[in-house]
Motif scaffolding. Structure first.
Motif, PDB file in Angstrom:
ATOM      1  N   SER A   1       0.819  -1.210   0.000  1.00  0.00           N
ATOM      2  CA  SER A   1       0.000   0.000   0.000  1.00  0.00           C
ATOM      3  C   SER A   1       0.854   1.262   0.000  1.00  0.00           C
ATOM      4  O   SER A   1       2.019   1.241   0.417  1.00  0.00           O
TER       5      SER A   1
ATOM      6  N   ALA B   1       0.561   3.567   2.058  1.00  0.00           N
ATOM      7  CA  ALA B   1       0.881   3.832   3.457  1.00  0.00           C
ATOM      8  C   ALA B   1       2.183   3.141   3.858  1.00  0.00           C
ATOM      9  O   ALA B   1       3.002   3.702   4.597  1.00  0.00           O
TER      10      ALA B   1
ATOM     11  N   LYS C   1       4.997   5.076   2.345  1.00  0.00           N
ATOM     12  CA  LYS C   1       5.235   6.311   3.087  1.00  0.00           C
ATOM     13  C   LYS C   1       6.024   6.031   4.364  1.00  0.00           C
ATOM     14  O   LYS C   1       6.907   6.818   4.746  1.00  0.00           O
ATOM     15  N   SER C   2       5.724   4.914   5.020  1.00  0.00           N
ATOM     16  CA  SER C   2       6.459   4.556   6.239  1.00  0.00           C
ATOM     17  C   SER C   2       7.931   4.312   5.929  1.00  0.00           C
ATOM     18  O   SER C   2       8.816   4.719   6.706  1.00  0.00           O
TER      19      SER C   2
END
Length: 209
Positions: A124, A126, A129-130
């Motif tokens: 994902s 997300a 981004k992490s």
């Protein structure tokens, strides 16, 4: 006089020899990365990494599962952040030591981003981004790993495209030098790199479904 001139010239030569090395430094981690993104250099696993071990620039390593010795050696080489993409089940059933505990004992930051391409651990934006946050916040060198560097290669390609502005074709080619395998395997109907980006990539291969 001639001797003095020789010494001065020799001094300039020594400085000139050092300058290219300094200017060629490629620091990709931390808040202020320098220069462009070089192609990865595939390294000998030395029996310490499962299947793959590569270096990108001066401060990023991408690999398959590291051994305890590998993590200790990387700490000695300046690795201060380890990003692990394997799921809890994989870590508990297939890794014969407690990676998180060892990394904590070594004083390394442990960033856990489990991905598997399912509902519980999706590929994902997300997750990407992490990883980008871990890269920008790193205070030293970074190790990104999964089992055989396949998921890690897809994460790296997505990071280059989304956060470093590398053209997709270039990013994918560099990731193929590690272990992208987009001509051989995939999960579901999309490649992990597409899941991390949240969009389809015409440039990526779609292997066996």
């Amino acid at each position: 006089m001639a001797r003095v001139k020789f010494i001065i010239l020799a001094g300039f030569a020594a400085i000139a020899a050092v300058i290219p090395a300094v200017s060629a430094a490629q620091h990709l981690a931390g808040p202020r990365p320098t220069g462009g993104v070089p192609a990865p250099v595939v390294l000998d696993t030395r029996g310490q990494f499962q299947d793959k071990f590569a270096r990108v620039g001066d401060d990023v390593f991408i690999s398959g599962q590291p051994t305890e010795r590998a993590l200790r050696d990387l700490r000695a080489q300046g690795v201060t952040t380890v990003v692990n993409l394997r799921t809890p089940e994989e870590m508990s059933t297939r890794v014969p030591f407690d990676e998180a505990a060892l990394i904590k004992n070594l004083g390394i930051e442990y960033v856990y981003i489990p991905v598997r391409g399912n509902a519980e651990f999706p590929y994902s934006p997300a997750a990407l981004k992490s990883f980008a946050t871990a890269m920008s916040g790193a205070k030293g060198k970074v190790l990104l790993h999964c089992t055989i560097a396949w998921r890690a290669s897809h994460m790296w390609a997505a990071y280059l495209i989304e956060y470093r502005g590398v053209p997709p074709a270039t990013a994918l080619q560099q990731a193929r030098m590690i272990n992208l395998m987009d001509d051989m395997r995939m999960d579901g109907d999309t490649q992990p790199v597409e899941g991390f980006l949240g969009r389809n990539l015409p440039e990526v291969g779609h292997g066996k479904r």
